[in-house]
Design a protein around this motif. Structure first.
Motif, PDB file in Angstrom:
ATOM      1  N   THR A 161     -86.846  39.238 -29.667  1.00 16.69           N
ATOM      2  CA  THR A 161     -86.152  40.119 -29.252  1.00 16.69           C
ATOM      3  C   THR A 161     -85.624  39.236 -27.849  1.00 16.69           C
ATOM      4  O   THR A 161     -84.194  40.161 -27.786  1.00 16.69           O
ATOM      5  CB  THR A 161     -87.740  40.151 -28.196  1.00 16.69           C
ATOM      6  OG1 THR A 161     -88.758  40.907 -28.362  1.00 16.69           O
ATOM      7  CG2 THR A 161     -87.416  41.054 -26.402  1.00 16.69           C
ATOM      8  N   GLY A 162     -85.604  38.227 -27.779  1.00 21.32           N
ATOM      9  CA  GLY A 162     -84.144  37.598 -26.975  1.00 21.32           C
ATOM     10  C   GLY A 162     -83.297  37.177 -27.598  1.00 21.32           C
ATOM     11  O   GLY A 162     -82.081  37.273 -26.782  1.00 21.32           O
ATOM     12  N   VAL A 163     -83.220  36.908 -28.799  1.00 18.72           N
ATOM     13  CA  VAL A 163     -82.612  36.931 -30.197  1.00 18.72           C
ATOM     14  C   VAL A 163     -81.439  38.010 -29.810  1.00 18.72           C
ATOM     15  O   VAL A 163     -80.077  38.024 -29.788  1.00 18.72           O
ATOM     16  CB  VAL A 163     -82.424  36.098 -30.800  1.00 18.72           C
ATOM     17  CG1 VAL A 163     -81.045  36.607 -32.218  1.00 18.72           C
ATOM     18  CG2 VAL A 163     -82.670  34.642 -31.023  1.00 18.72           C
ATOM     19  N   VAL A 164     -81.906  38.579 -30.183  1.00 17.76           N
ATOM     20  CA  VAL A 164     -80.608  40.853 -30.245  1.00 17.76           C
ATOM     21  C   VAL A 164     -80.473  40.981 -28.807  1.00 17.76           C
ATOM     22  O   VAL A 164     -79.704  41.522 -28.424  1.00 17.76           O
ATOM     23  CB  VAL A 164     -82.285  41.518 -31.357  1.00 17.76           C
ATOM     24  CG1 VAL A 164     -80.951  42.543 -31.054  1.00 17.76           C
ATOM     25  CG2 VAL A 164     -82.405  41.223 -32.300  1.00 17.76           C
ATOM     26  N   TYR A 165     -81.322  41.009 -27.678  1.00 13.65           N
ATOM     27  CA  TYR A 165     -80.765  41.311 -26.672  1.00 13.65           C
ATOM     28  C   TYR A 165     -80.002  40.368 -26.188  1.00 13.65           C
ATOM     29  O   TYR A 165     -79.090  40.748 -25.593  1.00 13.65           O
ATOM     30  CB  TYR A 165     -82.143  41.718 -25.618  1.00 13.65           C
ATOM     31  CG  TYR A 165     -82.021  42.266 -24.473  1.00 13.65           C
ATOM     32  CD1 TYR A 165     -81.541  43.355 -23.490  1.00 13.65           C
ATOM     33  CD2 TYR A 165     -81.307  40.809 -23.643  1.00 13.65           C
ATOM     34  CE1 TYR A 165     -81.218  43.312 -22.507  1.00 13.65           C
ATOM     35  CE2 TYR A 165     -81.233  41.623 -21.641  1.00 13.65           C
ATOM     36  CZ  TYR A 165     -81.408  42.671 -21.391  1.00 13.65           C
ATOM     37  OH  TYR A 165     -80.386  43.377 -20.163  1.00 13.65           O
ATOM     38  N   ASN A 166     -79.971  39.346 -26.223  1.00 12.62           N
ATOM     39  CA  ASN A 166     -79.023  38.184 -25.529  1.00 12.62           C
ATOM     40  C   ASN A 166     -77.610  38.255 -26.367  1.00 12.62           C
ATOM     41  O   ASN A 166     -76.492  38.066 -25.765  1.00 12.62           O
ATOM     42  CB  ASN A 166     -79.460  37.162 -25.142  1.00 12.62           C
ATOM     43  CG  ASN A 166     -80.744  37.087 -24.013  1.00 12.62           C
ATOM     44  OD1 ASN A 166     -80.545  37.452 -22.851  1.00 12.62           O
ATOM     45  ND2 ASN A 166     -81.754  36.918 -24.251  1.00 12.62           N
TER      46      ASN A 166
END
Length: 251
Positions: free
Chosen positions: A101-106
């Protein structure tokens, strides 16, 4: 994190993080429902859409598993060498989902402009997309105590994202967007085959490129989490941790 004091501190941190995630999800849901009601949008569709975001599902699951870990630790875990196997697998799963989630969003979504009235609450958005993922990443390395999991756990990790992608692509063309009125709704632009900005290929082939790429990221991160648990953990899957059996001697 083998000392009782440090393990207790981290368990308290898990509880705080879980409550922060719950607060962020509830606040964002309340804002989304309130905005939908105020603007005359379909509230029921808005709620279903809200819980169709991978971010919301992964954060909700992470909060639940963290609280599970906290309750287990304070009831039994202070005297245990490792958490029970189901909890170890659940932690492996939610850690992977939150890091993804963090990788894809950011990398893909942070700077995308949203339709008016759909903007997230800033503090909630940061907890769900940055603070929570970073905490779960750190938890992989310092969370107390740790059980080894088999390599087959990677396929358990992959099961939920696969089901979510199938659900998303099947539901998308059947749902009217309550914000724009378009006869389709997808939680993320890279899953929308109607998105003309898809790169490198538009339409469903473009969606497939992103799905395969994100699947590879999920499998890769899941494998790293499993590898670290196998390297540092204990439990019945650790042959080296089991006492060596003396050969039987005939009477």
């Amino acid at each position: 994190m083998r000392s009782t004091t440090m393990a207790s501190v981290w368990s308290a941190a898990r509880a705080v993080m879980a409550l922060a995630i719950i607060a962020a999800v509830v606040a964002q849901l309340a804002k989304s429902v309130g905005t939908a009601a105020e603007l005359g949008r379909d509230v029921s569709v808005t709620i279903v859409n809200f819980f169709s975001f991978f971010t919301i599902l992964s954060n909700t699951a992470a909060a639940g598993v963290l609280l599970w870990a906290v309750v287990w630790y304070w009831r039994r875990g202070r005297k245990a060498d490792a958490e029970p196997a189901p909890l170890a697998v659940a932690l492996t799963c939610v850690s992977t989902y939150m890091v993804v989630t963090g990788v894809v969003y950011n990398t893909l979504l942070r700077n995308i402009e949203l339709p008016q009235g759909s903007e997230p609450i800033p503090w909630s958005n940061e907890i769900l997309h940055l603070i929570g993922p970073v905490f779960l990443l750190v938890d992989v390395f310092v969370g107390p105590p740790r059980r080894r999991v088999p390599w087959s756990t990677v396929w358990i990790v992959a099961a939920f994202p696969i089901l979510w992608a199938v659900y998303t692509l099947a539901r998308g063309p059947l749902t009217v967007n309550p914000v724009t009125g378009d006869p389709y709704w997808y939680p993320y632009p890279f899953l929308n085959p109607n998105n003309t900005a898809l790169e490198p290929i538009p339409g469903y082939p473009g969606v497939a490129v992103y799905v395969v790429a994100i699947a590879a990221v999920i499998l890769g991160i899941g494998a790293l989490v499993v590898w670290w648990r196998r390297r540092t953990g204990v439990g019945e899957t650790d042959a080296a941790a089991a006492p060596e059996q003396e050969p039987a001697v005939a009477p």
